[in-house]
Scaffold this active site. Sequence first.
Site, PDB file in Angstrom:
ATOM      1  N   LEU A  85       0.803  -1.231   0.000  1.00 19.96           N
ATOM      2  CA  LEU A  85       0.000   0.000   0.000  1.00 19.96           C
ATOM      3  C   LEU A  85       0.840   1.288   0.000  1.00 19.96           C
ATOM      4  O   LEU A  85       0.588   2.204   0.789  1.00 19.96           O
ATOM      5  CB  LEU A  85      -0.966   0.003   1.202  1.00 19.96           C
ATOM      6  N   GLY A 126      -7.204  -4.954 -14.225  1.00 12.55           N
ATOM      7  CA  GLY A 126      -5.922  -4.581 -13.619  1.00 12.55           C
ATOM      8  C   GLY A 126      -4.795  -5.230 -14.383  1.00 12.55           C
ATOM      9  O   GLY A 126      -4.270  -4.680 -15.360  1.00 12.55           O
ATOM     10  N   CYS A 179      -6.880  -6.160   1.096  1.00 15.60           N
ATOM     11  CA  CYS A 179      -5.484  -6.410   0.700  1.00 15.60           C
ATOM     12  C   CYS A 179      -4.931  -7.550   1.575  1.00 15.60           C
ATOM     13  O   CYS A 179      -5.001  -7.469   2.796  1.00 15.60           O
ATOM     14  CB  CYS A 179      -4.655  -5.138   0.883  1.00 15.60           C
ATOM     15  N   LYS A 199     -14.748  -3.408  -1.071  1.00 18.27           N
ATOM     16  CA  LYS A 199     -13.992  -4.368  -1.898  1.00 18.27           C
ATOM     17  C   LYS A 199     -13.621  -5.574  -1.044  1.00 18.27           C
ATOM     18  O   LYS A 199     -12.906  -5.447  -0.049  1.00 18.27           O
ATOM     19  CB  LYS A 199     -12.741  -3.723  -2.491  1.00 18.27           C
TER      20      LYS A 199
END
Length: 305
Positions: free
Chosen positions: A71, A266, A129, A165
């Site tokens: 991140l 992506g 994540c 998400k």
Amino acid sequence: MLKINICGIDFKNPVFLAAGIMGETGGALKRIANSGAGALCTKSVGIEKRIGHRNPTMIEVEGGFLNAMGLPNPGVKEYIKEIYEIKDYLKRNGVKLIGSIYGKNPQEFSKVAEIMEPYVDLIELNISCPHAGEGYGAQIGQDPNLSNRVVSSVRESVDIPIIAKLTPNVADIKEIAKAVVEGGADAITAINTLGPGMVIDIKTKKPILSNKFGGMSGKAIKPIAIRNIYDIYSVVDVPIIGVGGITTGEDAIEFMLAGASAIQVGTGIYYRGYDIFYKICGEIEEYLIENNLKLKDIIGRAHEF
Ligand code: SIN
């Protein structure tokens, strides 16, 4: 033909940029806007600057990539300068902006969301994540109560639509989907990367990624993503944005049949170039014309069988 309304917002097409790819700067986002995407999702940003993991942070594997970026971002106050620069340009070109944010607790998510709100059309909460460290990302998204609290805190702090998400790295994604919708999520993006997984260099005998583990993206995870979208669609009544291994219009259509109203790309950019957004839109259109269908006819259609 590809126009779609999600959460009361009109999108010129349902092919969006996923968080974490080409979203670090205003210039990079503008490039994707010029490549036909209906919306752009920013890099995930937090309250403070974060350097991220040391390199190597990404490695190609069979069927995709493993990444553990950690991140990296300049902090939300610095990051909004990037999107401020392109806000009018995106508006003129009908491209919507989704602000991806992360935090380590509901209060931190809310603070970042409040700062981001004036610059974006929707907020996407990264509670997924798989390698962000203690208290972040999937450690939130694997816990239905915590996921619910993060969403409801942000719901009280901003007026624009909120997307949660989700991580596929859970025993039952349906339980998490219900928890975020009860918390006030207007939509769900699924899935974030799978795993984490690991690659070891047999010459040095060491794990290749500096973080050792990383989330898997790319074509190999597509069947897992499809199954998760299918499950989510069966239990909640909010739009789903599908992501995970999409490189062609056929992939996008499969996600839509499972229940996705829109999709994000992506890793696919690596395989088909920046104009993958135009290419996928063209391929979806071709399928709809050949089969005499409208976009809304295919969303969730696989559930009829
Ligand atoms: C990262 O920055 O490590 C990737 C973000 C994510 O997987 O959500």
